[in-house]
Design a protein around this motif. Structure first.
Motif: not given
Length: 1606
Positions: A29-45
């Motif tokens: 979950c922490s890694a996903l959040c970190s990835l979402g901080e950089v590329r939120p749209v792609e991560t959320l999709r």
């Protein structure tokens, strides 16, 4: 990083979200959040696609993904485009409402996503949520929660939508029934209100500034109406509290109008029991109470007017709920309630009387609140304090309430527990209560009803006292005058000291009481401070070292009494001491329900009275104690006696005087008078009074100074004891039935005896009543049930006897024995030791009784510390050591081990003396090393260990000497723990080796004999162990037992007959083997003394001697010697004249024969039999020969007639039969089975047994031996060589027959035995026995068939023997002559002609008389021999023999008609052989034609033909023939007699020839044999014609055979 790589990385992380490790999930979950901080749209999709594609993913993992999305959206929602936002909103909405059930973690995560998106895209989110609100249907709780959260997170965005939302929610508000739904609605309404207020407060920033509060008033009022009238019964009241706070803050008048209904609703809500531990429910409860707080602060009078009357109701729920509200109001609205305290206190009057535990708990909580707010300082506050103390005094068993589901410890929430905590907290934390509680709480120490509260009271008082001490001495010292209700310092001291005797009761009240006592010392006596400050911590430390289970009660009480004695000594004020004793006596009734503490109180009284110097006070208190005591209670009787005993330490005379005064007093005499015995008190009560008095005397004797007690023992103490025990009614002694009285008597006598023993003058004291008291104690012991332990009487009685036996005068031997037997029987037969679960008291009594028995036996042993004294004690224990019951054996072995250890410890050897009973004792204990009970095995080893060291002590070794061999016993004890029989018996063997090494030689036989007794032990393991040790001892030490062998063998045989175990016989056989290997001759002699017939056990012992070849050879040799040494029989005197004496077998040879059979029956004896084969064969053959016809002794004949018992060996005891069986066994065991089988088939064994067939049996045996056992014959013949000189005729006959038959086989020649056999036979020719001489001739003749080629070489010798046999004896029917004729017939064809010629005439003449013998055998043999003689003389016959042929012609022709076919056959043969010698071919041809064997003979025709030929060829012989025929006219045989005239008639027609016509054919008369000459003489008219049938005796027998002998 490209979009595709971001997606792959996110997908990889999402795949790892399902890892079972929570740490890994959190990292994903922490890694996903970190990835979402950089590329939120792609991560959320990517997250949205993952959840949509993995529809089956479990909700915990879905919730984790949604939480990661929420964290990304919370900081990056502004970067979303509309399409992405719409996609995420739809996903979150779907996840949130996918299930109707409440899955809070999952649904909250989805709601969080919507709230995060709603901060930027509120319209889209609200649009989606409004679609979830369906008219007429309750919305999903998660939807309500999301709407509520959005109202706070984005009030400016949501408030414009509120009218639409409320229009959808309000119609379905009444449909909500579940608590969770209602809570969701309330929370939403709260948040809506908060959002609206925030919106209105910031209109300057609002998107629509025209919005007013009234826009929401109608909807909110509608919601309030539903909440107030419908939902107030629910458990969520937070919104109501806010509404009330709002109403109070604005001073709403509506509240006053609705107050009564509101209070009723709130009160009913509180009174509903809380059935759930849910945080929401508990929170709702708090909110309701907050509502009451709001009302109490604004409308206190109205609230109290509503609440206080409800305290008087009897309904539990109403009263508990009301008390809960009152407590809350007291705490939360203290200022408003300040002037209402009196009213509140007075309203508690009825709740204080309620007995319901829930109400009590609520009351205690209210009182606790009152204490903190000064209520208890008001008038009536003492009642509240007393109530708390009362609840502290509740016993735990009177709290029946069931614990709630949330209560982990039900006792923690009990009324008593809550009250104890409350009292302590109030005492220690509420400073304002100090002056209220001190010293007020002291008055609760002494009343009995507050006993259960002593521990918390003492703790509170200690804390209060310490605070007072800190404040100063004036504040601490109690003014008793100003506090009349307080107990006196004497009462406090007495109370605290007595309750300390049971220190662990009541949550450890002993420690609390002692601490309080120590703190109160200034208020008790000013001199006690220093001593108590030193002593009390020691007492407390002693308690810390123990627990309730480990505390030694007597020792603890003694410490307290010492504390009291020291205190009294320090005070040293008689008035103070008397006052304390008075207070102690006053408190006696307080402890009627606690016997142990009352008992201690009596001890305190005695201690205090002992310190008092006023004799009047002492006697007064003692009198009061005697008059007021509750004699029915055992503990009180004991306590009263202890009191008198302790008092007697200082006031012996006064104590005894007071006891006698009481007995003489009206009170006592009235109770035991015969007229009033059934009026004032029952008989049982009188017995109890007497019991107490007897016990008092006992304690007085035990406690009184030793220098004074001896003078009072018999004159005062025992006299009164016996007087009270022996009741007389009308002069008749009445036996008491009260066990308590018996027990008291026993205890008192025990204490008296102990006092005597402990006195320094005991050695010079002569106790005259000792024997009487011992007898009385034994009577009590014997009266106890032997199988159960119900009372301590036997224990006390044995303790009494223990002390009594140590006092002079000593008991006589009979009395000592009675004491030992009686006590052992009383204790040993008890059932096994009780388990802990059966009751600790019962087990304790059992152990104490056993210890009492141990002490008694040790004391008795101490009076006779000699080996004899030790043996006497062990002999008494011996039946119990051998008991079939395991627990009895275990006790007996334990006692034995104890006695032996004591004897060893006390051993003092002044001179080297033998320990004469060592073997006996070791033999008794050592088999117990294999007992089934492990404890018994261990004790048995200890016994043997002690005995070995006792022996070393008697040998002169010091007590501290350690013997390496004996010490090995201790290391072997581990091997006895295992139940494995192999290990067990191996250990027993090792123990036996140790015993063998240390046992003196003179003790060995007693040890063995004792162990032989153990063979019949009912415990099989012990019996087996005895066998193991016996064999070990015999192996190790058997060499010194030669003189004892007969005794050992005899005992072993007798024990075998008694023992039942299967293991005993094999072990006994091994024992016999071991003994025989060292003393073979002695063993054989001893076993030969066994009675006949041999029983099966003795037979097996004989067989045991054959297991080893060397030993078997020795045994066989000895048995042969025994069998041959004595005469085989004795001749008994004949009772009838002319009757031959009976031959009776002698016992020793008969026993040896039977023993030989048993030894030979063992397969292992084979090698020994082969070694001694010749001796065995010959000796048994001779034994058979000399026992033929021998009878058994009369005593054995009687046994034979009665029939042998089943235990006897199934063998024929008849002497000859037993010898035959033994001989057969020799053959079988030596490998000559073929010989035995041949004898079986031919019936040879049966022939050997009989007198008539014995000779034939020996012949058949020789034949079988020659055929199947030829190689063994040389040695047999060598052994037989000396038998020709045997004194027994039968032996000579048997051996001769055996030897004779051997010559019938070629084995004699093959084995080069011919010469020796001939020599042996020839040596017997002159034997005095006819049968021997006959058998010699038979043997010599057998050479013709056995070695025909050797006959010619020995011809002269053989012919001489045969011819000599013809002349044997004077009997006309000598069997020797018969055997000689038979033998000659066999030999004449094989000898040299010139050897035969010299004796031919003599033989012919000698056999002629037998032609007419009355014995068929003689006629047959002589005629056939005559034929053989003719046969060997063919062609070379002298005239002399021709004359014999002519002379025998008439008898031969006539005997063709002999009634015996054998004779007729012999005549045919003889005539056929005579024919050639007559020189007449016609006659010879006629003989050959008519006289062939098997051909029918027509005698007349044959006779006619023969006569014709005779008349034709031998006319001169007719006269001789006619004369000879005349002799047969009177023959005894009818057919012969008839043939004679016929023969004569056939001759008569012929004319008598002239003698001168044929002179050549007629031999001279002097050459004709006797019969022919007689015939010639008769024909010539000579002297032979004068007397028919009476020939010259020298001529042999005539035709009458039996009538005329040679």
């Amino acid at each position: 990083m490209t979009e595709s790589s971001i997606k792959k990385l996110a997908s990889t992380l999402l795949d790892a979200i399902t890892d079972k490790d929570p740490v890994v999930q959190e990292q994903v979950c922490s890694a996903l959040c970190s990835l979402g901080e950089v590329r939120p749209v792609e991560t959320l999709r990517t997250c949205e696609e993952y959840l949509r594609q993995h529809d089956k993913l479990a909700h915990p993992y879905r919730a984790a993904v949604l939480r990661a999305m929420e964290r990304v959206l919370s900081s990056r929602a502004s970067e979303l485009d509309k399409d992405t936002a719409s996609t995420i909103i739809l996903l979150a909405s779907s996840e949130m409402t996918k299930t109707k059930d409440l899955v809070w973690d999952w649904q909250q995560a989805a709601s969080g996503v919507l709230v995060a998106v709603g901060r930027q895209f509120i319209s889209k989110v609200m649009e989606e949520l409004l679609r979830k609100l369906h008219p007429g249907t309750l919305p999903h709780c998660a939807v309500l929660h999301t709407l509520a959260s959005l109202s706070v997170a984005n009030a400016f965005g949501v408030v414009p939508f509120l009218p639409s939302v409320l229009s959808s929610l309000l119609p379905v508000l009444g449909m909500a029934k579940q608590d969770t739904v209602r809570v969701a609605f309330c929370s939403a309404l709260q948040r809506f209100s908060e959002g609206a207020l925030e919106y209105l407060a910031n209109l300057d920033r609002a998107p629509d500034p025209t919005v007013r509060k009234d826009a929401f008033a109608t909807d909110i009022f509608s919601a309030y109406d539903v909440l107030f009238h419908q939902w107030l019964q629910s458990r969520e009241a937070k919104s109501l509290g806010q509404i009330l706070e709002a109403a109070v803050s604005v001073g709403s008048r509506t509240l006053e109008t609705q107050l009564d209904a509101l209070l009723a609703a709130l009160h009913s809500q509180i009174c509903v029991p809380v059935e759930s531990s849910s945080p929401l429910v508990m929170s709702n409860q708090k909110e309701v109470l907050r509502c009451f707080t709001v009302l109490a602060c604004s409308l206190p009078d109205r609230l109290l007017a509503f609440l206080l009357p409800r305290l008087d109701t009897s309904n539990e729920r109403t009263r508990v709920g009301t008390l809960q509200v009152v407590r809350h109001v007291i705490n939360s609205a203290a200022a408003q309630m300040e002037d209402k305290k009196p009213f509140i206190l007075s309203s508690m009057r009825l709740p204080l009387l309620d007995t319901n535990s829930k109400v009590k708990r609520a009351v205690v909580q209210v009182i606790s609140a009152m204490a903190h707010h000064g209520y208890l300082e008001q008038p009536g506050g003492e009642v509240m304090i007393e109530y708390i103390v009362q609840q502290c005094a509740l016993p735990p068993e009177q709290e029946p309430e069931k614990p709630g589901p949330s209560s982990k410890d039900p006792k923690a929430d009990s009324v008593r527990a809550v009250s104890v905590r409350t009292l302590y907290l109030v005492s220690t934390t509420v400073d304002r209560m100090s002056h209220v509680l001190w010293p007020y709480l002291l008055q609760f120490l002494t009343p009995v009803r507050f006993t259960g509260a002593l521990t918390p009271l003492c703790r509170s008082l200690v804390h209060l006292a310490q605070k007072r001490q800190e404040a100063g001495a004036d504040a601490f010292l109690i003014q008793y005058d100003a506090h009349a209700s307080l107990p006196s310092p004497y009462a406090v001291t007495a109370r605290l000291l007595v309750v300390s005797s049971s220190p662990y009761l009541g949550d450890g009240r002993g420690v609390a009481a002692l601490r309080l006592l120590s703190v109160l010392h200034p208020n008790i006596h000013p001199l006690l401070g220093q001593h108590w400050e030193t002593t009390v911590p020691l007492l407390l430390g002693y308690l810390d070292e123990h627990t309730e289970e480990t505390l030694p009660q007597e020792e603890w009480e003694e410490k307290l009494l010492m504390f009291l004695r020291d205190t009294l000594a320090i005070v040293s004020d008689n008035a103070w001491i008397c006052q304390l004793s008075l207070e102690l006596c006053r408190q006696l009734p307080c402890y009627d329900e606690t016997p142990q503490e009352k008992n201690f109180l009596y001890k305190c009284i005695g201690t205090t009275l002992g310190a008092a110097s006023s004799k009047e006070v002492v006697r007064k208190h003692l009198q009061e104690l005697l008059e007021t005591a509750r004699y029915q209670e055992e503990a009180e009787r004991e306590g009263l006696a202890c009191c008198f005993g302790i008092c007697a330490i200082s006031h012996l005379e006064d104590t005894l005087a007071q006891l006698e005064d009481f007995v003489r007093s009206e009170v006592f005499r009235k109770s035991i008078g015969i007229l009033n015995i059934f009026k004032d008190r029952s008989e049982n009560e009188v017995e109890k009074v007497k019991s107490a008095l007897i016990l008092c005397y006992g304690h007085v004797a035990a406690r009184a100074p030793q220098e004074l007690v001896l003078a009072k023992v018999e004159s005062d103490i025992l006299r009164n004891i016996c007087q009270h025990f022996n009741t007389k009614v009308l002069g008749v002694k009445v036996e008491t039935k009260d066990p308590a009285l018996k027990l008291c008597l026993v205890q008192s006598v025990c204490m008296v005896s102990r006092a005597i023993c402990s006195s320094t003058q005991a050695g010079s004291f002569h106790f005259t009543q000792k024997a009487e008291l011992v007898a009385q104690m034994m009577e009590f012991i014997r009266a106890e049930p032997p199988d159960s332990l119900r009372t301590p009487i036997r224990k006390k009685a044995m303790l009494t006897c223990t002390y009594l036996v140590s006092v002079e005068p000593a008991l006589d031997e009979q009395a000592r024995a009675d004491v030992i037997r009686g006590c052992l029987h009383s204790v040993m037969a008890l059932l096994p030791e009780p388990e802990e679960k059966d009751g600790g008291c019962q087990k304790s009594l059992y152990l104490e009784t056993l210890h009492a028995l141990e002490g008694l036996l040790t004391s008795l042993l101490q009076r006779n510390m000699t080996p004899q004294g030790l043996q006497i004690m062990i002999e008494h224990l011996s039946p119990w050591i051998k008991s079939p019951r395991g627990h009895e054996r275990a006790r007996a072995l334990g006692l034995s081990a104890l006695l032996l250890r004591h004897f060893l410890e006390q051993l003092r050897v002044s001179a080297l003396v033998p320990f004469h009973n060592l073997g006996l004792l070791v033999g008794l204990f050592s088999p117990r090393c294999a007992d089934l009970w492990p404890a018994t095995r261990q004790e048995a080893v200890d016994c043997v260990y002690s005995l070995l060291y006792l022996q070393l002590g008697y040998e002169g070794f010091s007590r501290d000497y350690r013997d390496d061999v004996a010490e090995r016993l201790l290391s072997l004890k581990d091997g006895l723990v295992h139940p494995d029989p192999t290990i067990l018996f191996h250990t027993c063997h090792s123990i036996g080796q140790i015993i063998a090494k240390r046992l003196p030689p003179d003790q060995l036989i007693s040890l063995l004999l004792t162990m032989f007794e153990a063979l019949g032990d009912p415990e099989k393991n012990c019996s087996r162990a005895a066998t193991v040790m016996i064999n070990c001892l015999l192996q190790e030490r058997g060499g010194v037992l030669q003189e004892k062998v007969p005794e050992i063998v005899s005992v072993l045989r007798s024990k075998l007959q008694e023992a039942q175990g299967e293991h005993v016989l094999p072990a006994a056989q091994h024992s016999m083997y071991l003994l025989a290997t060292q003393h073979c001759a002695a063993v054989v002699s001893s076993l030969l003394g066994s009675p006949l017939p041999l029983d099966s056990h003795t037979s097996m012992l004989w067989r045991a001697l054959a297991v080893e070849p060397r030993l078997a050879a020795q045994v066989l040799g000895l048995l042969l010697e025994k069998m041959s040494r004595d005469v085989p029989f004795k001749e008994s005197r004949a009772f009838l004249l002319g009757r031959t004496p009976d031959r009776v077998a002698t016992l020793l040879p008969l026993s040896a024969t039977c023993a030989l059979f048993e030894v030979l029956s063992t397969p292992a004896a084979g090698p020994a039999v082969l070694e001694l084969y010749p001796q065995l064969f010959v000796a048994l053959l001779l034994r058979v020969s000399c026992t033929v016809g021998v009878q058994l002794p009369r005593n054995l004949q009687a046994q034979e007639r009665r029939g042998a018992s089943p235990a006897l060996a199934a063998r024929n005891l008849e002497p000859c039969s037993s010898a035959v069986d033994t001989l057969r066994a020799v053959l079988l065991r030596s490998g000559s089975e073929d010989v035995a089988q041949r004898m079986d088939l031919e019936g040879g064994w049966e022939l050997l047994r009989t007198s008539a067939g014995h000779e034939e049996g020996a012949t058949r045996l020789a034949r079988a031996m020659a055929e199947h056992a030829g190689p063994r014959l040389p040695l047999v013949l060598k052994a037989l060589a000396c038998t020709h000189s045997s004194a027994y005729e039968n032996q000579r006959v048997t051996t001769t027959a055996f030897l004779a038959e051997l010559l019938n086989s070629n084995v004699a020649n093959d084995l080069m035995l011919l010469d020796s056999l001939l020599e042996s036979l020839v040596a017997r020719q002159k034997d005095t026995c006819t049968s021997v001489r006959r058998l010699v001739l038979r043997g010599l003749a057998n050479l013709a068939s056995g070695c025909p080629d050797k006959v010619r070489a020995h011809g002269p010798q053989l012919l001489t023997a045969m011819i000599g046999g013809l002349d044997d004896g004077d009997s006309p029917h000598s069997p020797v002559a018969l055997e000689a004729m038979l033998g000659l017939a066999r030999l004449v064809h094989l000898v040299e002609a010139w050897d035969l010629r010299s004796g031919l005439l003599h033989v012919a003449i000698r056999i002629r008389p037998f032609f007419d013998s009355e014995k068929m055998e003689f006629r047959t043999a002589s005629i056939r021999l005559f034929g053989h003689l003719n046969q060997v003389c063919h062609g070379d016959c002298e005239d002399v023999f021709l004359d014999q042929v002519v002379g025998g012609l008439a008898p031969l022709l006539l005997h063709l008609q002999d009634p015996q076919a054998a004779v007729a056959s012999a005549c045919r043969f003889a005539l056929r052989m005579c024919g050639p010698n007559l020189a007449c071919e016609d006659l010879s041809a006629a003989f050959q034609k008519h006289l062939q064997e098997g051909r029918a003979l027509h005698f007349g025709e044959f006779l006619n033909t023969t006569c014709k030929h005779l008349m034709h060829h031998f006319p001169d012989l007719l006269g001789r023939l006619l004369t000879t025929c005349l002799f047969y006219f009177k023959s005894s045989w009818e057919d012969v007699r008839a043939a004679a005239p016929l023969f004569t008639g056939e001759q008569h027609p012929l004319p008598r020839p002239q003698a001168a016509q044929q002179p050549c054919l007629m031999p001279p008369l002097h050459r004709v044999p006797g019969a022919a000459r007689g015939a010639q003489a008769a024909a010539a008219g000579g002297p032979g014609s004068a007397h028919f049938g009476a020939p010259d005796p020298a001529e042999g027998p005539g035709p009458r055979g039996a009538d005329q002998g040679c």
